[in-house]
Scaffold this motif. Structure first.
Motif, PDB file in Angstrom:
ATOM      1  N   UNK A  24     -32.090  -3.677 -20.909  1.00 44.10           N
ATOM      2  CA  UNK A  24     -31.583  -2.331 -21.124  1.00 44.10           C
ATOM      3  C   UNK A  24     -31.658  -1.555 -19.827  1.00 44.10           C
ATOM      4  N   UNK A  25     -31.713  -0.241 -19.929  1.00 41.84           N
ATOM      5  CA  UNK A  25     -31.857   0.601 -18.742  1.00 41.84           C
ATOM      6  C   UNK A  25     -32.191   2.020 -19.206  1.00 41.84           C
ATOM      7  N   UNK A  26     -32.309   2.932 -18.258  1.00 38.84           N
ATOM      8  CA  UNK A  26     -32.443   4.354 -18.583  1.00 38.84           C
ATOM      9  C   UNK A  26     -31.661   5.136 -17.538  1.00 38.84           C
ATOM     10  N   UNK A  27     -31.153   6.300 -17.942  1.00 40.47           N
ATOM     11  CA  UNK A  27     -30.342   7.081 -17.000  1.00 40.47           C
ATOM     12  C   UNK A  27     -30.318   8.540 -17.438  1.00 40.47           C
ATOM     13  N   UNK A  58     -22.746  -1.863 -25.829  1.00 38.11           N
ATOM     14  CA  UNK A  58     -22.455  -2.809 -24.747  1.00 38.11           C
ATOM     15  C   UNK A  58     -21.034  -3.352 -24.783  1.00 38.11           C
ATOM     16  N   UNK A  59     -20.278  -3.032 -25.849  1.00 36.67           N
ATOM     17  CA  UNK A  59     -18.875  -3.448 -25.894  1.00 36.67           C
ATOM     18  C   UNK A  59     -18.023  -2.370 -25.243  1.00 36.67           C
ATOM     19  N   UNK A  65     -31.656   2.871 -23.179  1.00 34.20           N
ATOM     20  CA  UNK A  65     -30.892   1.991 -24.062  1.00 34.20           C
ATOM     21  C   UNK A  65     -31.504   0.600 -24.035  1.00 34.20           C
ATOM     22  N   UNK A  66     -31.472  -0.058 -25.196  1.00 35.09           N
ATOM     23  CA  UNK A  66     -32.007  -1.418 -25.279  1.00 35.09           C
ATOM     24  C   UNK A  66     -30.880  -2.358 -25.669  1.00 35.09           C
ATOM     25  N   UNK A  67     -31.156  -3.646 -25.621  1.00 36.04           N
ATOM     26  CA  UNK A  67     -30.067  -4.601 -25.860  1.00 36.04           C
ATOM     27  C   UNK A  67     -29.557  -4.546 -27.289  1.00 36.04           C
ATOM     28  N   UNK A  73     -26.513  -6.939 -21.006  1.00 37.25           N
ATOM     29  CA  UNK A  73     -27.544  -6.122 -20.348  1.00 37.25           C
ATOM     30  C   UNK A  73     -28.524  -7.012 -19.580  1.00 37.25           C
ATOM     31  N   UNK A  74     -28.956  -6.547 -18.418  1.00 37.09           N
ATOM     32  CA  UNK A  74     -29.957  -7.288 -17.662  1.00 37.09           C
ATOM     33  C   UNK A  74     -31.330  -6.681 -17.936  1.00 37.09           C
ATOM     34  N   UNK A  75     -32.361  -7.234 -17.304  1.00 39.27           N
ATOM     35  CA  UNK A  75     -33.721  -6.749 -17.541  1.00 39.27           C
ATOM     36  C   UNK A  75     -33.904  -5.346 -16.972  1.00 39.27           C
TER      37      UNK A  75
END
Ligand SMILES: [Zn+2]
Length: 331
Positions: A263-266, A282-283, A275-277, A291-293
């Protein structure tokens, strides 16, 4: 240590990003100043790779997968949720970390703990500082807590007397741009000059505008430091380097588990999003995104901050080892 070709944490696309963007950037030695151990009686989490008890040996193994081929050190922060036993958790950390060179740890303290007992325990257990958390504040919505509600003044006094560190994950909607947070950080840093305050997650600047606004009001404090703590916004780190110098910024992956999740954060609007996987975002127009780590997104943000702030290779080594070594008295 994991060779770069057989890393169980990385899928194919993680490995490609790592090889293309990070392999040449990451120094040979990594000191991770925002790490956690995991015990199911303290807090439970599920991960398909990492076992549910993650002591120091597992930390070395799995943190090593995020930083393949590098020498490791870490500051491990004991986080204890409200329903878990603080004394048990601190003793378990001490048992795990006793005699581990290149490792430091901060014991967990709740605001209603007995100050005299905390003073005795930090010496008995050999901890190097203190970790607190807002969920221990005695109020309903702890996300709005003022710093002294979960990080009491007596704790700064003890840290000051013993020359110890404290890691603070501050709360409130506007983070370090909030006048109460600014007031209390300045008050504690000025009143207790021999303690060392580390603002976690690059001053919790997940919305980096809060750093741009708030951090200029905290300059001049010699005992204020920052861990990057899985913050994925380059500007959050850049603001620290620009206002305080690169030697106050210390790398921290927030694993285990955060750096090991996808996921990531922004920053968005006047706030931020994680956001998590499993979130349904993600579409997108270019097709399904893998998503990457979070650990990779975060390393990439630190790289971009170092690059845009023109840090030299030796200054990058400071962020990834020397700043922490100086702060935490590593040999
Ligand atoms: Zn953390």
């Amino acid at each position: 240590m994991w060779s770069q070709s057989h890393n169980p944490l990385f899928n194919e696309s993680d490995q490609e990003i790592f090889d293309r963007e990070l392999a040449d950037f990451l120094p040979d030695r990594i000191f991770d100043a925002h790490g956690h151990l995991v015990h199911p009686d303290i807090f439970a989490f599920k991960h398909d790779l990492v076992p549910e008890t993650c002591g120091i040996e597992e930390f070395r193994k799995y943190n090593g997968m995020l930083h393949p081929g590098r020498e490791l050190g870490a500051l491990l922060l004991n986080y204890v949720p409200v329903d878990a036993d603080v004394a048990f958790a601190n003793q378990w950390f001490a048992d795990q970390l006793n005699g581990q060179s290149n490792f430091r740890w901060f014991m967990f303290v709740a605001p209603d703990d007995d100050p005299d007992l905390v003073r005795q325990e930090v010496a008995r257990l050999g901890a190097h500082g203190f970790k607190v958390y807002h969920t221990r504040a005695p109020r309903e919505s702890t996300w709005d807590a003022d710093i002294p509600e979960y990080m009491p003044e007596w704790l700064f006094q003890i840290a000051n007397d013993l020359g110890l560190g404290l890691t603070l994950h501050m709360v409130k909607r506007r983070g370090v741009a909030d006048p109460s947070n600014i007031h209390w950080i300045r008050h504690f840093c000025e009143t207790y000059p021999d303690m060392k305050l580390i603002l976690a997650h690059s001053a919790r600047g997940f919305q980096p505008q809060h750093n741009v606004e708030g951090l200029p009001q905290l300059t001049g404090l010699h005992n204020l430091h920052f861990d990057t703590g899985a913050n994925c916004s380059p500007l959050a780190h850049q603001a620290i380097i620009k206002l305080f110098g690169h030697d106050r910024l210390i790398y921290g992956s927030d694993s285990i588990p955060v750096g090991h999740l996808r996921g990531t954060n922004f920053g968005v609007a006047d706030s931020f999003i994680w956001v998590s996987e499993t979130d349904d975002i993600w579409g997108q127009a270019l097709g399904r995104i893998q998503p990457t780590l979070i650990g990779i997104e975060h390393l990439r943000s630190v790289k971009h901050a170092c690059w845009t702030m023109n840090l030299t290779d030796s200054q990058v080594e400071d962020v990834f080892w020397n700043n922490a070594a100086r702060l935490l008295n590593l040999p």
